[in-house]
Design a protein around this motif. Structure first.
Motif, PDB file in Angstrom:
ATOM      1  N   GLY A   1       0.831  -1.195   0.000  1.00  0.00           N
ATOM      2  CA  GLY A   1       0.000   0.000   0.000  1.00  0.00           C
ATOM      3  C   GLY A   1       0.865   1.244   0.000  1.00  0.00           C
ATOM      4  N   TRP A   2       0.299   2.347  -0.441  1.00  0.00           N
ATOM      5  CA  TRP A   2       1.078   3.571  -0.561  1.00  0.00           C
ATOM      6  C   TRP A   2       1.556   4.064   0.799  1.00  0.00           C
ATOM      7  N   ARG A   3       0.686   4.096   1.781  1.00  0.00           N
ATOM      8  CA  ARG A   3       1.061   4.596   3.103  1.00  0.00           C
ATOM      9  C   ARG A   3       1.747   3.535   3.940  1.00  0.00           C
ATOM     10  N   ARG A   4       1.285   2.306   3.833  1.00  0.00           N
ATOM     11  CA  ARG A   4       1.901   1.243   4.612  1.00  0.00           C
ATOM     12  C   ARG A   4       3.360   1.023   4.214  1.00  0.00           C
ATOM     13  N   TRP A   5       3.671   1.267   2.965  1.00  0.00           N
ATOM     14  CA  TRP A   5       5.030   1.080   2.452  1.00  0.00           C
ATOM     15  C   TRP A   5       5.742   2.420   2.234  1.00  0.00           C
ATOM     16  N   ALA A   6       5.359   3.426   2.983  1.00  0.00           N
ATOM     17  CA  ALA A   6       5.882   4.779   2.744  1.00  0.00           C
ATOM     18  C   ALA A   6       7.404   4.839   2.848  1.00  0.00           C
ATOM     19  N   SER A   7       7.978   4.193   3.872  1.00  0.00           N
ATOM     20  CA  SER A   7       9.430   4.230   4.028  1.00  0.00           C
ATOM     21  C   SER A   7      10.123   3.524   2.855  1.00  0.00           C
ATOM     22  N   THR A   8       9.504   2.472   2.326  1.00  0.00           N
ATOM     23  CA  THR A   8      10.070   1.759   1.180  1.00  0.00           C
ATOM     24  C   THR A   8      10.133   2.653  -0.043  1.00  0.00           C
ATOM     25  N   TRP A   9       9.002   3.323  -0.335  1.00  0.00           N
ATOM     26  CA  TRP A   9       8.980   4.195  -1.515  1.00  0.00           C
ATOM     27  C   TRP A   9      10.004   5.321  -1.387  1.00  0.00           C
ATOM     28  N   ARG A  10      10.161   5.839  -0.201  1.00  0.00           N
ATOM     29  CA  ARG A  10      11.144   6.909   0.003  1.00  0.00           C
ATOM     30  C   ARG A  10      12.570   6.407  -0.274  1.00  0.00           C
ATOM     31  N   LEU A  11      12.878   5.236   0.270  1.00  0.00           N
ATOM     32  CA  LEU A  11      14.226   4.694   0.070  1.00  0.00           C
ATOM     33  C   LEU A  11      14.491   4.365  -1.397  1.00  0.00           C
ATOM     34  N   LEU A  12      13.470   3.895  -2.093  1.00  0.00           N
ATOM     35  CA  LEU A  12      13.655   3.536  -3.496  1.00  0.00           C
ATOM     36  C   LEU A  12      13.732   4.760  -4.404  1.00  0.00           C
ATOM     37  N   ALA A  13      12.822   5.708  -4.178  1.00  0.00           N
ATOM     38  CA  ALA A  13      12.714   6.848  -5.092  1.00  0.00           C
ATOM     39  C   ALA A  13      13.739   7.937  -4.821  1.00  0.00           C
ATOM     40  N   ILE A  14      14.238   8.030  -3.590  1.00  0.00           N
ATOM     41  CA  ILE A  14      15.149   9.117  -3.233  1.00  0.00           C
ATOM     42  C   ILE A  14      16.528   8.589  -2.867  1.00  0.00           C
ATOM     43  N   ALA A  15      16.580   7.674  -1.892  1.00  0.00           N
ATOM     44  CA  ALA A  15      17.887   7.210  -1.393  1.00  0.00           C
ATOM     45  C   ALA A  15      18.683   6.478  -2.467  1.00  0.00           C
ATOM     46  N   MET A  16      18.016   5.619  -3.248  1.00  0.00           N
ATOM     47  CA  MET A  16      18.760   4.836  -4.235  1.00  0.00           C
ATOM     48  C   MET A  16      19.348   5.709  -5.340  1.00  0.00           C
ATOM     49  N   PRO A  17      18.600   6.609  -5.981  1.00  0.00           N
ATOM     50  CA  PRO A  17      19.223   7.487  -6.986  1.00  0.00           C
ATOM     51  C   PRO A  17      20.315   8.374  -6.407  1.00  0.00           C
ATOM     52  N   LEU A  18      20.120   8.879  -5.185  1.00  0.00           N
ATOM     53  CA  LEU A  18      21.159   9.690  -4.566  1.00  0.00           C
ATOM     54  C   LEU A  18      22.426   8.871  -4.329  1.00  0.00           C
ATOM     55  N   THR A  19      22.253   7.624  -3.905  1.00  0.00           N
ATOM     56  CA  THR A  19      23.414   6.749  -3.683  1.00  0.00           C
ATOM     57  C   THR A  19      24.148   6.470  -4.985  1.00  0.00           C
ATOM     58  N   ILE A  20      23.391   6.204  -6.038  1.00  0.00           N
ATOM     59  CA  ILE A  20      24.017   5.950  -7.338  1.00  0.00           C
ATOM     60  C   ILE A  20      24.800   7.173  -7.804  1.00  0.00           C
ATOM     61  N   ALA A  21      24.163   8.353  -7.719  1.00  0.00           N
ATOM     62  CA  ALA A  21      24.818   9.577  -8.194  1.00  0.00           C
ATOM     63  C   ALA A  21      26.057   9.897  -7.370  1.00  0.00           C
ATOM     64  N   ALA A  22      25.945   9.821  -6.048  1.00  0.00           N
ATOM     65  CA  ALA A  22      27.087  10.162  -5.187  1.00  0.00           C
ATOM     66  C   ALA A  22      28.228   9.169  -5.350  1.00  0.00           C
ATOM     67  N   THR A  23      27.892   7.888  -5.439  1.00  0.00           N
ATOM     68  CA  THR A  23      28.937   6.872  -5.596  1.00  0.00           C
ATOM     69  C   THR A  23      29.612   6.996  -6.956  1.00  0.00           C
TER      70      THR A  23
ATOM     71  N   ALA B   1      16.178  10.865   2.309  1.00  0.00           N
ATOM     72  CA  ALA B   1      14.950  10.234   1.825  1.00  0.00           C
ATOM     73  C   ALA B   1      13.860  10.192   2.889  1.00  0.00           C
ATOM     74  N   LEU B   2      14.259  10.087   4.142  1.00  0.00           N
ATOM     75  CA  LEU B   2      13.290   9.924   5.234  1.00  0.00           C
ATOM     76  C   LEU B   2      12.956  11.233   5.931  1.00  0.00           C
ATOM     77  N   LEU B   3      13.414  12.367   5.375  1.00  0.00           N
ATOM     78  CA  LEU B   3      13.042  13.659   5.943  1.00  0.00           C
ATOM     79  C   LEU B   3      11.522  13.814   5.929  1.00  0.00           C
ATOM     80  N   GLY B   4      10.959  14.180   7.071  1.00  0.00           N
ATOM     81  CA  GLY B   4       9.518  14.346   7.159  1.00  0.00           C
ATOM     82  C   GLY B   4       8.747  13.065   7.384  1.00  0.00           C
ATOM     83  N   ALA B   5       9.423  11.916   7.428  1.00  0.00           N
ATOM     84  CA  ALA B   5       8.732  10.649   7.692  1.00  0.00           C
ATOM     85  C   ALA B   5       8.245  10.609   9.133  1.00  0.00           C
ATOM     86  N   ARG B   6       7.275   9.757   9.392  1.00  0.00           N
ATOM     87  CA  ARG B   6       6.658   9.702  10.720  1.00  0.00           C
ATOM     88  C   ARG B   6       7.453   8.873  11.716  1.00  0.00           C
ATOM     89  N   GLN B   7       8.433   8.140  11.220  1.00  0.00           N
ATOM     90  CA  GLN B   7       9.228   7.321  12.133  1.00  0.00           C
ATOM     91  C   GLN B   7      10.080   8.216  13.038  1.00  0.00           C
TER      92      GLN B   7
END
Length: 412
Positions: A73-95, A320-326
């Motif tokens: 689900g979109w909200r249930r998997w919110a942390s997953t979508w953040r890591l995939l859509a933001i953290a992974m491209p940033l990691t690729i670009a920085a590396t 990627a997790l800025l603003g997340a509820r965790q």
């Protein structure tokens, strides 16, 4: 190795060691003696390395999908979508930038380096993943790392294809880039997800429809391996991403009858096969280390490798997790515990086997060093950090409750 897989986890519970570290050390020890008459260097056994890592990754992806209790689900998997859509491209670009600016790699090799280092490994990350199906061991950190590892292996592939294009000098070609966008991103992702869903629905029907009608159960835990291989093969025949297909297939099978006991049996079988193959790979990796895999490593290379583990991934995860509820402590763990391992070896081997990147000695040395650091550092720290988080959650249960707990109906 079989005895280690069976007995070592019990004996290691009170030690700051993991089975992965033990098998790695065993590989270094055995191959250092010269008793075995071959050198398990991935640079020599490039095709074998690609195929063996490919096999263990898809088996790990099936196990990861089967163990996830939380419906997608979109909200249930919110942390997953953040890591995939933001953290992974940033990691690729920085590396990749570190590869060019710090290591002097060509753009093509730097892109391959970045793409290989981006995914959280579904194999070596088993210690930080959720527990078996219906075990209740699915806090936000474990869930986020498991679901991320299940999906980002397939999502990193377009960037590996881009690296192969760069190695062929085709990045300046509008036609080549358009084809990469249409085929490597759109078609292959859709084909992988679609094939995985269809195969998963077929298996769910075969496994659970007869049981619901009062008939006998159809199959045993070996079915998990069959589903893995069929989903992967069908996706590859459709020119889709097989890694993505296997994970989607596992999620679909699980959704077919979410609380059925058979999921536990399939998971246990996949887990045993995965652990055995993982230990084999780690012993061979230890042998490669003993026989000079890191011989081309320089101090600069080592510093870049440490930066990838301790700076790039943690910073990308936190952004990627800025603003997340965790709570912040959970976000820190999600960002830090991005383990690199077998998936990275597969992508390097696949890229080098499909493109002309030139001399790969330093690339293998840096990647081997990063995997070694990740196995040791994450292996030693993961269990204490997660246990400490669990104790804090027990003291403050409301602080770390997910916004949409597993099974809620408003999380889509």
């Amino acid at each position: 190795m079989i005895l280690l897989v069976s007995w070592a986890p019990v004996g290691l519970k009170r030690l700051p060691l993991t089975l992965a570290i033990l098998c790695l050390a065993l590989g270094v020890l055995v191959f250092s003696t010269g008793l075995l008459g071959f050198d398990p260097d991935p640079r020599t056994w490039d095709t074998v390395t690609e195929r063996l890592t490919e096999l263990v990754v898809i088996i790990a992806l099936m196990g990861a999908g089967l163990k996830l209790d939380r419906p997608i689900g979109w909200r249930r998997w919110a942390s997953t979508w953040r890591l995939l859509a933001i953290a992974m491209p940033l990691t690729i670009a920085a590396t990749a930038w570190l590869g060019v600016a710090g290591l002097g790699f060509s753009l093509a090799m730097a892109l391959l380096f970045g793409a290989a280092m981006a995914p959280t490994d579904p194999v070596l990350a088993a210690d930080v993943q959720v527990g078996p199906p219906r075990s209740g061991d699915e806090d936000e950190v474990r869930f986020g790392l498991t679901s991320e590892a299940g999906l980002n292996d397939g999502l990193a592939f377009p960037f590996v294809h881009l690296a192969v294009l760069a190695a062929a000098g085709a990045l300046t070609s509008t036609t080549a880039l358009t084809e990469w966008l249409a085929v490597s991103i759109v078609w292959k992702l859709l084909a992988g997800a679609g094939v995985g869903f269809v195969v998963g629905r077929v298996f769910a029907f075969l496994l659970f429809h007869n049981a619901r009608a009062g008939g006998a159960r159809f199959g045993d835990g070996l079915v998990a391996l069959a589903a893995t291989l069929i989903a992967y093969t069908a996706a590859e025949l459709a020119h889709g991403y097989g890694f993505l297909a296997v994970f989607i297939c596992a999620l679909t099978i699980r959704a077919g009858e979410r609380d059925h006991d058979f999921h536990q049996e399939m998971h246990d079988f996949s887990d045993q096969i995965e652990r055995l193959l993982m230990m084999l790979l780690l012993v061979l990796f230890g042998g490669a280390l003993a026989n000079g895999l890191l011989s081309a490593l320089t101090w600069t290379d080592a510093l870049i490798g440490l930066a990838v583990v301790f700076v790039v991934r943690p910073l990308a995860g936190l952004i990627a997790l800025l603003g997340a509820r965790q709570p912040m402590r959970e976000r820190l763990l999600l960002a830090f515990l991005g383990i690199r391992g077998v998936g990275s070896v597969y992508y390097i081997a696949w890229g080098l086997n499909h493109g002309d990147f030139g001399d790969s000695e330093r690339l293998w040395a840096v990647v081997g060093f990063i995997i070694l650091v990740s196995i040791v550092v994450h292996g030693v720290t993961a269990a204490p950090l997660l246990e400490r988080l669990a104790r804090r959650r027990g003291s403050f249960p409301a602080a770390s409750a997910p916004a949409n707990p597993p099974g809620s109906i408003d999380g889509d």
